[in-house]
Write a protein that holds these residues in place. Structure first.
Motif, mmCIF file in Angstrom:
data_model
loop_
_atom_site.group_PDB
_atom_site.id
_atom_site.type_symbol
_atom_site.label_atom_id
_atom_site.label_comp_id
_atom_site.label_asym_id
_atom_site.label_seq_id
_atom_site.Cartn_x
_atom_site.Cartn_y
_atom_site.Cartn_z
ATOM 1 N N ASN A 15 0.831 -1.212 0.000
ATOM 2 C CA ASN A 15 0.000 0.000 0.000
ATOM 3 C C ASN A 15 0.864 1.261 0.000
ATOM 4 O O ASN A 15 0.552 2.240 -0.683
ATOM 5 C CB ASN A 15 -0.920 0.007 1.221
ATOM 6 N N ALA A 18 2.084 1.639 -3.453
ATOM 7 C CA ALA A 18 1.008 2.131 -4.326
ATOM 8 C C ALA A 18 0.814 3.637 -4.158
ATOM 9 O O ALA A 18 0.548 4.362 -5.124
ATOM 10 C CB ALA A 18 -0.282 1.386 -4.010
ATOM 11 N N GLN A 27 -3.474 -0.173 -7.272
ATOM 12 C CA GLN A 27 -4.319 -0.888 -6.317
ATOM 13 C C GLN A 27 -3.563 -2.108 -5.800
ATOM 14 O O GLN A 27 -2.785 -2.716 -6.535
ATOM 15 C CB GLN A 27 -5.627 -1.342 -6.963
ATOM 16 N N LYS A 29 -3.794 -5.947 -4.399
ATOM 17 C CA LYS A 29 -4.697 -7.088 -4.450
ATOM 18 C C LYS A 29 -3.998 -8.344 -3.924
ATOM 19 O O LYS A 29 -2.779 -8.474 -4.026
ATOM 20 C CB LYS A 29 -5.167 -7.343 -5.890
ATOM 21 N N THR A 47 0.750 -5.213 -6.336
ATOM 22 C CA THR A 47 0.227 -3.877 -6.645
ATOM 23 C C THR A 47 0.142 -3.768 -8.156
ATOM 24 O O THR A 47 1.101 -4.124 -8.855
ATOM 25 C CB THR A 47 1.152 -2.775 -6.097
#
Length: 610
Positions: A15, A18, A27, A29, A47
């Motif tokens: 994150n 990102a 994003q 995932k 990402t």
């Protein structure tokens, strides 16, 4: 198979990556088993987002395994603005994974995981940029074999073809073994009641220029290759901008193969090929293609891939006028097992593959030295020793306990053949004075190495060398108590011989190279008479063996041309703990000892006049 969940720390790092803006619209995932790229590389989370490379819009994924950040991330081209279907892009695998580093074992800091993700994405971007701007297909040719593997359809996966010859620029027919040509040792010892059933040409498992090469490689495997019953065709192609591997999901056809071959041969080679093809009247054939590698050197100048043709009814599929209605093509990858490649891959010197070395002594020093010479690339070793391997040898010998009770030379030969393919080992059990002239002659070899460590043997060898011309001789021995190790090089045309080392009038029968002053007995006994031994460690033997092996290579490859005495000296702790009187030579600086000095003696009865 369920994908393990990523840790909270991993998700937090992805994150943060990102949010860094390295990917647009990024994003994070979790991976699922339905994503082939994630399954292929054990990715647990990634990402994904957009990136522009030289005006080329790319949808990228940066994924990590459960070992991250102690394992490099993977980078994938998930989708592009261009239609890449049917195209070959350098360093891009069939699942979109980008090969942005030659090895994943590279230096990085696991304490900076976000920086690691950013750096790997940057490397992948640079790799893709270079692949799109390179003026020719040289990069793709260098990686042709890798692209070939990624283009193989899953339903057509066939075992690797074992190849025992070095691909080069010479068109030729090669020997080929079918499955029926591989027999177990039990089958070889029994008398066959009937001939083996004929095998299909598609059953070919190995190819070689020289049948003996494959048997040398597989000499100790449970299954043996008997004389080959088939042939294959090796075709080296010429480099060109249109020589490209098949794209993922688009395997070659027989017609495509014919076009590639006929477009990438010189006119004279094409004429020779057609002559060979006319003779190959069979519905099936195996073709090995030599692929030129622009940056390749030595045995890496060519790569090799294979195609199996079947269903040919009206002439060979590679002939220009043949009908290809029923011809089928199966792609296959090659596993190179040729001597040149195996030696290069193992760091051996190919210049030594045709060199023959006579190694006298297979004890602690000679045992380690034999393995080092083989690893260096020596093609043929003849071992001479009289002794049998016993349990008390094991702690400072290259052999293990399973060889107890065997003649040392026989045990060494077996252990060397197990480890080093193509090595020719000849064991000779006996005394040197008995076997020279009976089992071999000194002139049969390029180098003689005396690793017996025996002064008596050195003197006997000096007398044997007087009988006639001989190749270079390298004596190797070590002092007790970790004091050091020595080598002495003897050339027939220079004034020096093994007896020179023992020709000091003030100290007869004392080795002038020793670090121990004359008149001292440093031997030890464990239980009384009959159990005496020289106290040195396996580490001392290994160090002296390496010291000697490097000198042997220098002699055989050219740099070493003088008869010199060289030594390595133990550390101060070993010297002070020895509790013996040291020789004057032990006081010399290590660099002088290592550089070497002449050792010919005017008092030597052999070399004195010279």
């Amino acid at each position: 198979m369920t994908v393990p969940p990523p840790t909270a720390e991993t998700l937090a790092t992805l994150n943060e990556f990102a949010a860094s803006g390295a990917l647009q619209g990024a994003q994070v995932k979790r991976a699922t088993r339905h994503l082939t790229w994630a399954t292929n590389h054990d990715i647990v989370a990634y990402t994904e987002g957009q990136l522009t490379i030289l005006g080329w819009g790319v949808h990228m994924r940066v994924g990590v395994t459960s070992a991250f950040p102690h394992d490099l991330p993977f980078v994938q081209v998930a989708a592009t603005e261009d239609d890449l279907d049917g195209q070959v892009t350098g360093h891009l695998e069939s699942d979109g994974n980008v090969c942005f580093t030659a090895s994943r074992d590279v230096l990085f800091d696991p304490q900076r995981p976000v920086d690691l993700l950013t750096a790997c994405l940057s490397l992948a971007t640079a790799t893709l940029s270079e692949a799109r701007t390179v003026p020719d297909n040289s990069g793709i040719l260098d990686e042709f074999a890798s692209h070939w593997i990624h283009a193989l359809p899953a339903r057509q996966q066939v075992p690797f073809l074992q190849m025992y010859f070095t691909p080069d620029g010479c068109l030729r027919t090669v020997h080929a073994w079918r499955k029926a040509d591989r027999r177990t040792a039990q089958q070889l010892t029994k008398r066959a009641s009937k001939a083996p059933a004929p095998a299909s040409q598609l059953d070919i498992i190995a190819v070689a220029d020289d049948p003996a090469a494959a048997r040398q490689f597989d000499q100790l495997t449970p299954d043996r290759l008997v004389p080959p019953t088939a042939t294959a065709l090796y075709i080296p192609l010429q480099a060109g901008p249109s020589l490209l591997p098949p794209a993922p999901g688009h395997p070659w056809t027989a017609a495509g193969l014919r076009d590639v071959v006929r477009q990438h041969l010189q006119p004279d080679t094409l004429i020779a090929l057609d002559s060979l093809l006319v003779e190959r009247q069979s519905p099936q054939d195996l073709i090995i293609l030599g692929i030129p590698r622009p940056t390749g050197t030595g045995p890496g100048r060519y790569a090799a891939v294979a195609v199996r043709l079947s269903g040919m009814r009206a002439g060979h599929a590679l002939l220009p006028a043949s009908t290809l209605t029923h011809a089928r093509l199966t792609m296959q990858s090659v596993r190179r097992l040729d001597r040149a490649y195996v030696m290069q891959r193992g760091g051996s010197n190919d210049q030594l593959s045709n060199r023959r070395v006579l190694l006298l002594g297979s004890g602690a020093l000679g045992g380690h030295l034999a393995f080092m010479l083989a690893a260096a690339g020596i093609g043929a070793l003849t071992l001479v020793d009289l002794d049998t391997f016993t349990l008390d040898n094991t702690f400072r010998h290259a052999l293990g306990r399973r060889f107890v009770g065997k003649a040392k030379v026989e045990a060494m030969a077996l252990a060397l053949r197990e480890r080093y393919p193509y090595l020719q080992v000849t064991p000779v059990q006996g005394r040197t004075t008995q076997v020279v002239g009976r089992d071999f002659h000194f002139g049969d070899f390029d180098l003689i190495v005396d690793a017996t460590g025996s002064a008596t043997h050195h003197l006997s060898l000096a007398d044997l060398l007087r009988a006639g011309p001989h190749p270079p001789v390298l004596l190797s021995w070590l002092d007790a108590l970790g004091l050091g190790g020595h080598t002495a090089t003897v050339y027939a045309d220079q004034p020096s011989c093994p007896r020179c080392l023992y020709s000091d009038p003030a100290a007869p029968m004392w080795n002038a190279g020793s670090f121990i002053a004359p008149g001292q007995d440093v031997g030890q006994d464990a239980l009384g008479c009959g159990t005496a031994f020289t106290p040195f460690t396996d580490l001392d033997a290994i160090r002296t063996a390496e010291f000697t092996a490097r000198q042997a290579v220098a002699i055989l490859t050219g740099p070493e041309k003088l008869s010199l005495l060289r030594s390595w000296k133990g550390d101060r702790v070993a010297l002070s703990a020895a509790h013996v009187t040291l020789s004057a030579r032990a006081a010399r600086k290590r660099r002088h000892l290592n550089a070497g000095e002449g050792f010919a003696q005017v008092t030597c009865p052999i070399c004195g006049d010279a």
